[in-house]
Enzyme design. Structure first.
Site, short mmCIF file in Angstrom:
data_model
loop_
_atom_site.label_atom_id
_atom_site.label_comp_id
_atom_site.label_asym_id
_atom_site.label_seq_id
_atom_site.Cartn_x
_atom_site.Cartn_y
_atom_site.Cartn_z
N TYR A 1 14.21 -48.60 -20.06
CA TYR A 1 13.71 -49.14 -18.71
C TYR A 1 11.65 -49.89 -19.75
CZ TYR A 1 15.62 -46.86 -15.37
OH TYR A 1 16.94 -46.35 -14.63
N HIS B 1 12.58 -40.70 -14.49
CA HIS B 1 14.11 -40.89 -15.45
C HIS B 1 13.64 -40.05 -16.90
CE1 HIS B 1 15.34 -44.63 -13.16
NE2 HIS B 1 14.87 -45.19 -12.35
#
Length: 743
Positions: free
Chosen positions: A263, A417
């Site tokens: 990410y 996440h």
């Protein structure tokens, strides 16, 4: 009285004059197009470059040839109906890329065919967008939907690219066309992403980063300074949200992004492109100097978080993502344009992509002129959290018969996440994963697999602790798999240090389980050799200490990549029926394939990796610890999971236990030339003792060569702290944290 009135009038005139000047200044800045990541000066240089042989010309000709085919096709702006990976989803993604590419080629060629192609597509969108309801495949109640896409995140990505395309063709448009496009498309979509979606726009998260970048860049193009201010400081401009807050909160001082490399790569694009747009329009903000140059640090850190061109796949990561992703290609180009760091050219060369931008031109010309210098990958501990003190992500590297790397993860949770994997680790050697992390359970943009979204097994398997290489207590996951609790707690990095032969780190956490303390120390060692000969042996040493006042079951998995070759103990293998290892917390996805209870002493498990090398895990056993061999695949009716293997050291009914192991790369298997070398481990004996505050590990090889690794993992010791201990009748001494003794 007359004097006072005159002064008052004069003050009003002066203020009015300043406002007019400010307005003219802003209008002048915003009226010059292009005015985002490509400027008129860039265009001048690019036009000259395409006339000369070189990488930039090659990239331009390839892109122009592709566009020449595309602009002959009808414009396709379909009504949205598909989730990720479906036709309409992919078509709208392709459209923004085509518009952006065509805008660049228009600027270089001044051929209105390319501008008209973008214009016609934007007019179609301007007609469609005001009619759209929220997307039919939206996930109701879970995240903000888009209109063109199933989630507003994709809408923001679309606007980041499309605002740049509009900026590139603005000089070719009539006043009426500008009005139609802006009123029908850009103003409604900017409002939808900001005022109508405050929970995303103000969020400190990669969704918020993309959204603020999209609205801020559109503000620069349309001359809406208010949008820019909201993008920078949040909708209320208080600074509690917005782009600058995200720069403050999402990165550590070293440029590590809280959600992990995958990410970090994804979020890098909006951080970089919006920063570049800010630099172009408002250089006085000195955005690339903000927070001690955090954007440039983030670009470099993203590179460091890779091995053999792929990112370390922690947390929700697709394992095929690497340094050639467009986000990092753009980041490297911008960083080189600002710094002229020749090491970045090494990465650009490996990426093998040239951007048609001013920064891309600088990279291309530098590569043409062979200015490349090797990029220096390092052993480093990247502090986590905005203060850098919320644990760390540790990378240990050695060059022993091919580059080796250990990723040690005493890092923070990583928001939604993140995975429940405190103190986990991975091993890489000769370009391959050896001890692996599953990454995310997802087939990205494959609509047939759960709409391309994260699979249910991402939660039931990939995030669970047993899916990682760290201790599981009583078959439950860290923080009981509670994200909020995980985000509120983090490991503590005790030390990270290195010398010519050893890179070492230690960390602990006391909050993953109630009443249980976890402490892990890891070292990557290349053994010293005489006469400066190339080292032949390397080891990963792993000491995992678990302490509790109550009895528990402790499982320590090792997820390995390759084929099992041998064990030095007998296996009780399931031959006709595979039981499931457990009922929940990821155990329900594991087949029990074999088990064993090795005798006290040294247990060894050897496997062969696809890189043609053998790996042996040598562990100290107490005669009461069992080993379980498992394979992923149980309770997986749609075959969503990969069938990967692990062995699990299990200590049952214990308060305290220390897992001590060593992983050794060795030998070679060459099926093409039909030879096998050194398929058997050289480790003959392994011992561990705790002598006051010092851990002492003795490694004995088959040639009777002996090494002692001694370390002090206590908190708050000084760099020059003198450690002394007696072992086997001899006294040893070392300064600082550790020393490798060659006996």
């Amino acid at each position: 009285m007359f004097i006072f009135i005159m002064k008052s009038v004069t003050k009003k005139i002066r203020n009015a004059f300043l406002l007019v000047c400010l307005g003219l200044s802003s209008h002048h800045v915003f009226a010059q197009h292009p005015n985002l990541d490509i400027t008129s000066d860039d265009v001048t240089s690019m036009r000259a470059a395409v006339e000369s042989n070189g990488l930039f010309q090659q990239a331009y000709l390839a892109q122009k040839a592709m566009l020449d085919e595309q602009i002959l096709l009808p414009v396709d702006v379909p009504v949205p109906k598909d989730g990720g990976g479906g036709y309409t989803h992919e078509r709208h993604k392709k459209n923004y890329q085509l518009m952006y590419d065509a805008g660049i080629v228009y600027q270089i060629t001044q051929d209105k065919r390319y501008a008209n192609y973008v214009r016609d597509m934007l007019l179609e969108y301007a007609q469609l967008y005001p009619t759209l309801p929220p997307h039919p495949k939206r996930k109701i109640g879970k995240q903000n939907p888009g209109k063109l896409f199933w989630q507003s995140l994709n809408e923001a990505v679309w606007l980041v690219y499309t605002s740049q395309a509009y900026d590139l063709i603005l000089p070719s448009l009539s006043a009426g066309e500008k009005t139609t496009i802006e009123e029908g498309l850009f103003r409604p979509i900017a409002k939808f992403l900001s005022v109508d979606s405050p929970e995303t726009f103000n969020k400190v998260h990669n969704h918020g980063t993309w959204t603020t970048a999209a609205v801020g860049m559109t503000g620069y193009v349309l001359g809406e300074l208010e949008w820019v201010e909201q993008a920078l400081y949040g909708l209320d401009k208080s600074g509690k949200g917005g782009f600058l807050k995200q720069l403050d909160e999402l990165f550590s001082p070293q440029g590590y992004y809280n959600e992990g490399p995958y990410y970090q790569r994804y979020a890098l694009m909006p951080f970089v492109v919006f920063a570049k747009a800010i630099q172009t329009n408002q250089p006085e903000r000195k955005i690339f100097e903000y927070r001690d140059g955090i954007v440039l640090k983030a670009i470099d850190t993203t590179i460091q978080l890779s091995y053999n061109k792929l990112f370390f796949p922690i947390n929700d990561a697709i394992k095929s993502k690497g340094i050639d992703t467009i986000e990092l290609v753009n980041g490297v180009a911008v960083a080189y344009g600002l710094t002229n760091d020749a090491g970045l050219l090494d990465i650009a060369k490996q990426q093998n992509q040239i951007l048609l931008t001013g920064d891309g031109l600088k990279v291309a010309q530098a590569l043409d002129n062979k200015l490349t210098q090797p990029y220096q990958f390092k052993s480093v501990a990247f502090g986590d959290g905005n203060d850098g003190k919320q644990g760390a992500l540790v990378i240990m590297r050695q060059n022993v018969n091919g580059e080796q790397a250990v990723l040690f993860k005493p890092a923070a949770q990583g928001l939604g996440h993140g995975h429940f994997d405190k103190l986990t680790w991975q091993l890489y050697d000769r370009g391959e994963e050896i001890v692996s992390d599953y990454g995310a359970a997802r087939f990205l943009n494959v609509e047939a697999k759960f709409g391309g979204r994260y699979l249910p097994e991402n939660k039931s398997w990939a995030k669970q602790t047993v899916a990682h290489n760290t201790v599981v207590v009583d078959e439950t996951s860290h923080f009981n798999a509670n994200v909020k609790k995980g985000n509120a707690n983090h490991p503590e990095l005790l030390f990270f240090d290195k010398n010519d032969h050893v890179v070492m780190s230690s960390a602990k956490i006391d909050t993953a389980y109630k009443g249980v303390s976890l402490k892990r120390t890891m070292a990557l060692i290349n053994l010293p050799t005489k006469n400066n000969e190339a080292p032949e042996l390397s080891f990963v040493v792993d000491v995992f200490d678990v302490q509790s006042k109550n009895k528990h079951q402790y499982d320590l998995p090792v997820h390995y990549k390759g084929h099992l070759i041998s064990t030095n103990f007998e296996l009780d293998t399931q031959l006709t029926n595979l039981p499931v290892l457990g009922k929940d917390n990821g155990y329900q996805h594991l087949w029990l394939k074999a088990q064993a209870k090795p005798k006290a002493g040294l247990s060894q498990i050897t496997w062969l990796n696809d890189n043609g090398r053998f790996y042996t895990s040598s562990s100290i056993m107490d005669g009461d610890t069992s080993i379980i061999f498992s394979q992923i695949g149980a309770n997986d009716p749609l075959f969503n999971l990969r069938n990967e293997n692990a062995f699990i050291n299990r200590k049952a009914n214990a308060k305290n236990h220390t897992f001590v192991s060593l992983i050794e790369p060795h030998g070679e298997y060459n099926p093409s030339k039909e030879f096998t070398l050194e398929a058997v481990s050289k480790v003959n004996k392994l011992s561990h003792q705790k002598i006051e505050n010092i851990d002492v590990i003795e490694i004995t090889l088959t040639n009777n060569k002996r090494y002692i690794l001694a370390y002090n993992a206590q908190q708050n010791i000084k760099d020059k702290h003198v450690n002394r201990f007696s072992f086997n009748g001899s006294t040893y001494q070392f300064d600082g944290r550790f020393k490798l003794f060659d006996i």
